[in-house]
Design a protein around this motif. Sequence first.
Motif, PDB file in Angstrom:
ATOM      1  N   PHE A 167       9.153  45.192-104.297  1.00 33.11           N
ATOM      2  CA  PHE A 167       8.735  44.599-105.580  1.00 33.11           C
ATOM      3  C   PHE A 167       7.602  45.487-106.099  1.00 33.11           C
ATOM      4  CE2 PHE A 167       7.544  40.570-108.020  1.00 33.11           C
ATOM      5  CZ  PHE A 167       8.774  40.459-108.652  1.00 33.11           C
ATOM      6  N   PRO A 168       7.953  46.649-106.701  1.00 29.28           N
ATOM      7  CA  PRO A 168       7.002  47.749-106.847  1.00 29.28           C
ATOM      8  C   PRO A 168       6.255  47.803-108.176  1.00 29.28           C
ATOM      9  CG  PRO A 168       9.167  48.529-107.424  1.00 29.28           C
ATOM     10  CD  PRO A 168       9.291  47.034-107.165  1.00 29.28           C
ATOM     11  N   PHE A 169       5.843  46.639-108.667  1.00 27.36           N
ATOM     12  CA  PHE A 169       5.291  46.586-110.013  1.00 27.36           C
ATOM     13  C   PHE A 169       3.773  46.732-110.014  1.00 27.36           C
ATOM     14  CE2 PHE A 169       9.227  44.073-110.039  1.00 27.36           C
ATOM     15  CZ  PHE A 169       9.959  44.879-110.901  1.00 27.36           C
ATOM     16  N   PHE A 170       3.270  47.298-111.094  1.00 25.94           N
ATOM     17  CA  PHE A 170       1.825  47.438-111.267  1.00 25.94           C
ATOM     18  C   PHE A 170       1.158  46.074-111.162  1.00 25.94           C
ATOM     19  CE2 PHE A 170      -1.525  47.734-114.801  1.00 25.94           C
ATOM     20  CZ  PHE A 170      -2.547  47.957-113.904  1.00 25.94           C
ATOM     21  N   THR A 171       1.670  45.105-111.911  1.00 19.72           N
ATOM     22  CA  THR A 171       1.085  43.766-111.898  1.00 19.72           C
ATOM     23  C   THR A 171       2.132  42.735-111.474  1.00 19.72           C
ATOM     24  OG1 THR A 171       1.477  43.772-114.295  1.00 19.72           O
ATOM     25  CG2 THR A 171      -0.763  44.136-113.556  1.00 19.72           C
ATOM     26  N   ILE A 172       1.785  41.948-110.456  1.00 20.45           N
ATOM     27  CA  ILE A 172       2.615  40.852-109.937  1.00 20.45           C
ATOM     28  C   ILE A 172       1.730  39.616-110.015  1.00 20.45           C
ATOM     29  CG2 ILE A 172       3.948  39.984-107.984  1.00 20.45           C
ATOM     30  CD1 ILE A 172       4.062  42.951-107.001  1.00 20.45           C
ATOM     31  N   GLU A 173       1.921  38.774-111.028  1.00 15.63           N
ATOM     32  CA  GLU A 173       0.875  37.826-111.396  1.00 15.63           C
ATOM     33  C   GLU A 173       1.289  36.363-111.409  1.00 15.63           C
ATOM     34  OE1 GLU A 173      -0.865  39.229-115.010  1.00 15.63           O
ATOM     35  OE2 GLU A 173      -1.666  41.035-114.070  1.00 15.63           O
ATOM     36  N   SER A 174       2.462  36.018-110.891  1.00 14.08           N
ATOM     37  CA  SER A 174       2.876  34.609-110.863  1.00 14.08           C
ATOM     38  C   SER A 174       3.292  34.232-109.456  1.00 14.08           C
ATOM     39  CB  SER A 174       4.034  34.368-111.837  1.00 14.08           C
ATOM     40  OG  SER A 174       3.632  34.608-113.168  1.00 14.08           O
ATOM     41  N   LEU A 175       2.698  33.154-108.946  1.00 10.20           N
ATOM     42  CA  LEU A 175       2.933  32.709-107.573  1.00 10.20           C
ATOM     43  C   LEU A 175       3.022  31.189-107.557  1.00 10.20           C
ATOM     44  CD1 LEU A 175       2.996  33.295-104.476  1.00 10.20           C
ATOM     45  CD2 LEU A 175       0.494  33.165-104.535  1.00 10.20           C
ATOM     46  N   LEU A 176       4.051  30.666-106.890  1.00 13.38           N
ATOM     47  CA  LEU A 176       4.275  29.225-106.803  1.00 13.38           C
ATOM     48  C   LEU A 176       4.864  28.896-105.443  1.00 13.38           C
ATOM     49  CD1 LEU A 176       4.335  26.528-108.547  1.00 13.38           C
ATOM     50  CD2 LEU A 176       6.727  27.062-108.982  1.00 13.38           C
ATOM     51  N   ILE A 177       4.402  27.815-104.821  1.00 16.77           N
ATOM     52  CA  ILE A 177       4.945  27.355-103.548  1.00 16.77           C
ATOM     53  C   ILE A 177       6.128  26.427-103.824  1.00 16.77           C
ATOM     54  CG2 ILE A 177       4.481  26.070-101.429  1.00 16.77           C
ATOM     55  CD1 ILE A 177       1.541  26.844-101.738  1.00 16.77           C
ATOM     56  N   LEU A 178       7.302  26.774-103.297  1.00 20.87           N
ATOM     57  CA  LEU A 178       8.491  25.932-103.462  1.00 20.87           C
ATOM     58  C   LEU A 178       8.661  24.964-102.303  1.00 20.87           C
ATOM     59  CD1 LEU A 178      10.992  28.626-104.793  1.00 20.87           C
ATOM     60  CD2 LEU A 178       9.677  26.957-106.118  1.00 20.87           C
ATOM     61  N   ASP A 179       8.384  25.414-101.101  1.00 25.29           N
ATOM     62  CA  ASP A 179       8.327  24.548 -99.924  1.00 25.29           C
ATOM     63  C   ASP A 179       7.453  25.253 -98.903  1.00 25.29           C
ATOM     64  OD1 ASP A 179       9.937  26.314 -98.264  1.00 25.29           O
ATOM     65  OD2 ASP A 179      11.726  25.490 -99.190  1.00 25.29           O
ATOM     66  N   ASN A 180       7.375  24.710 -97.673  1.00 27.04           N
ATOM     67  CA  ASN A 180       6.402  25.244 -96.726  1.00 27.04           C
ATOM     68  C   ASN A 180       6.750  26.623 -96.167  1.00 27.04           C
ATOM     69  OD1 ASN A 180       8.451  24.584 -94.972  1.00 27.04           O
ATOM     70  ND2 ASN A 180       7.237  23.186 -93.704  1.00 27.04           N
ATOM     71  N   ARG A 181       7.911  27.183 -96.590  1.00 29.92           N
ATOM     72  CA  ARG A 181       8.250  28.534 -96.170  1.00 29.92           C
ATOM     73  C   ARG A 181       8.828  29.386 -97.298  1.00 29.92           C
ATOM     74  NH1 ARG A 181      11.317  29.094 -90.555  1.00 29.92           N
ATOM     75  NH2 ARG A 181      10.863  31.266 -91.097  1.00 29.92           N
ATOM     76  N   THR A 182       8.785  28.873 -98.532  1.00 30.31           N
ATOM     77  CA  THR A 182       9.408  29.604 -99.636  1.00 30.31           C
ATOM     78  C   THR A 182       8.463  29.691-100.828  1.00 30.31           C
ATOM     79  OG1 THR A 182      11.522  28.626 -98.931  1.00 30.31           O
ATOM     80  CG2 THR A 182      11.503  29.845-101.001  1.00 30.31           C
ATOM     81  N   LEU A 183       8.341  30.903-101.384  1.00 25.12           N
ATOM     82  CA  LEU A 183       7.488  31.155-102.534  1.00 25.12           C
ATOM     83  C   LEU A 183       8.315  31.686-103.695  1.00 25.12           C
ATOM     84  CD1 LEU A 183       4.582  33.102-100.756  1.00 25.12           C
ATOM     85  CD2 LEU A 183       4.798  30.620-101.083  1.00 25.12           C
ATOM     86  N   LEU A 184       7.933  31.318-104.905  1.00 22.06           N
ATOM     87  CA  LEU A 184       8.479  31.931-106.111  1.00 22.06           C
ATOM     88  C   LEU A 184       7.444  32.922-106.628  1.00 22.06           C
ATOM     89  CD1 LEU A 184      10.854  31.739-108.266  1.00 22.06           C
ATOM     90  CD2 LEU A 184       9.195  30.442-109.617  1.00 22.06           C
ATOM     91  N   ILE A 185       7.896  34.146-106.933  1.00 21.34           N
ATOM     92  CA  ILE A 185       6.992  35.213-107.369  1.00 21.34           C
ATOM     93  C   ILE A 185       7.616  35.909-108.573  1.00 21.34           C
ATOM     94  CG2 ILE A 185       5.826  37.348-106.668  1.00 21.34           C
ATOM     95  CD1 ILE A 185       6.312  36.291-103.721  1.00 21.34           C
ATOM     96  N   ALA A 186       6.794  36.268-109.560  1.00 22.63           N
ATOM     97  CA  ALA A 186       7.282  36.975-110.743  1.00 22.63           C
ATOM     98  C   ALA A 186       6.282  38.051-111.132  1.00 22.63           C
ATOM     99  CB  ALA A 186       7.509  36.009-111.904  1.00 22.63           C
ATOM    100  N   ASN A 187       6.802  39.114-111.731  1.00 20.73           N
ATOM    101  CA  ASN A 187       5.945  40.203-112.187  1.00 20.73           C
ATOM    102  C   ASN A 187       5.523  40.012-113.638  1.00 20.73           C
ATOM    103  OD1 ASN A 187       8.718  40.767-113.033  1.00 20.73           O
ATOM    104  ND2 ASN A 187       7.978  42.757-113.723  1.00 20.73           N
ATOM    105  N   ASP A 188       4.421  40.639-113.991  1.00 20.12           N
ATOM    106  CA  ASP A 188       4.020  40.808-115.382  1.00 20.12           C
ATOM    107  C   ASP A 188       4.540  42.176-115.787  1.00 20.12           C
ATOM    108  OD1 ASP A 188       2.773  41.422-117.752  1.00 20.12           O
ATOM    109  OD2 ASP A 188       0.738  41.123-117.033  1.00 20.12           O
ATOM    110  N   ASN A 189       5.512  42.214-116.715  1.00 18.86           N
ATOM    111  CA  ASN A 189       6.160  43.488-117.017  1.00 18.86           C
ATOM    112  C   ASN A 189       5.421  44.332-118.054  1.00 18.86           C
ATOM    113  OD1 ASN A 189       6.764  41.965-119.318  1.00 18.86           O
ATOM    114  ND2 ASN A 189       8.871  42.706-119.453  1.00 18.86           N
ATOM    115  N   ASN A 190       4.311  43.811-118.615  1.00 16.46           N
ATOM    116  CA  ASN A 190       3.485  44.595-119.537  1.00 16.46           C
ATOM    117  C   ASN A 190       4.325  45.290-120.618  1.00 16.46           C
ATOM    118  OD1 ASN A 190       0.853  44.268-118.120  1.00 16.46           O
ATOM    119  ND2 ASN A 190       1.908  45.379-116.505  1.00 16.46           N
TER     120      ASN A 190
END
Length: 403
Positions: free
Chosen positions: A346-369
């Motif tokens: 996930f090789p982005f300059f900015t990775i700025e969104s993080l959310l816990i979906l359950d105790n072992r799973t995360l949602l992550i999104a980049n800021d694409n600028n």
Amino acid sequence: MRRSSLVKTKLSASAAAVALVIATAGPAYGGDEPAPGEAQLHQFAKLPAQTFVPGSEPSGSRLGTAPINGITPPFANQPVQGFSGVLRNADGSFEMLSDNGYGNKANSADFILRIQRVKPNFHTGAVDVVGGINLTDPNNHVPFPLTRPDRVLSGFDFDPESIVRLPDGTYWIGDEFGPFLLHFDCAGRLLSPPVSLPGVFSPENPFRGTTPANLGGSKGFESIAISPDRRTLYPLLEGVVAGDPAGSLRLNEFSVQSGAYTGRTWRYQLENPAYAVADAVMVNQRQILVIERDNNQGDAALFKKIYLADLRDRDGNGAMDKTEVADLLNLANPRGVGGFGDPFRFPFFTIESLLILDNRTLLIANDNNFPLSAGRTPGKPDDNEMIAVRLGTTLDVDHRVLH
């Protein structure tokens, strides 16, 4: 039913809705679970870079007219870009906070600040834009001049980078220009004047007068975490306040009830003073997940990690304890999710969104600028990518965090 009760009911259903989306969008977890201390790409979806709000106003006029990563500004509409914060909704969609637009105050006056509503389909890998709201100040709470006479907020006025939602449906948003905390209602209308962080001034702060800035430009509240009981905010500065130790970032405590800072602070120590934090979310009353990154993209990206930090500082070194839970440049991908190889980057300059979906799973999104970043393919503007990451570490998640 009273509105506050209705909102609470809707939000309490959100974790189940999101869990259903994640559980049904791909193969069930099985023997290919990540090993302890490792992490694995579980699902992938993306919103194309050239996605615009239908029927919106022109934007990007201050970017010039030369092509940027193959895209020629200005644009006929407002781009759906710059995802810098994420919230779950009861229907399985997500609210994504767009940042100030094109990277700085001077070139973003025609970018309208907005909370986008999107819905990923992890079966197809597509992301639909299903709505959104503009951020406005119709009641004149902002005490300095705004760009627009209609008091619709622009990227020249604020740089929103982090967002949380209260049980009453209102939002607290962290800004980098002040840095400020901003309180909006469910329709995006500012509810009160911007709240300054005492003693801290960025160069863009309109209130500092002749007071020297003691925080770097756009180094304000990149992150806000909220306590599981929703009574306390924890805004985390992206930059170091002048006089603090190198690489030491202040985590501040803010009381929702009083609408003021309590004066309590903690220190998050970067692995390298040249790095930055990108988002943070509470796991429970004492632990917080933090994205820490370098300032590179593509093949040059060397450090994009998620740490579990502990407010208790059990080793007594003056900073929060840290444990790595995911390396976003080295995610196992044995099933070839998204058509990518193993490992996945996930090789982005900015990775700025993080959310816990359950105790072992995360949602992550980049800021694409948009259209400035090209971390996935050189010369091509980055899409907004959303990934579900399965951890080898089981988090001690307070159930209220999932609501």
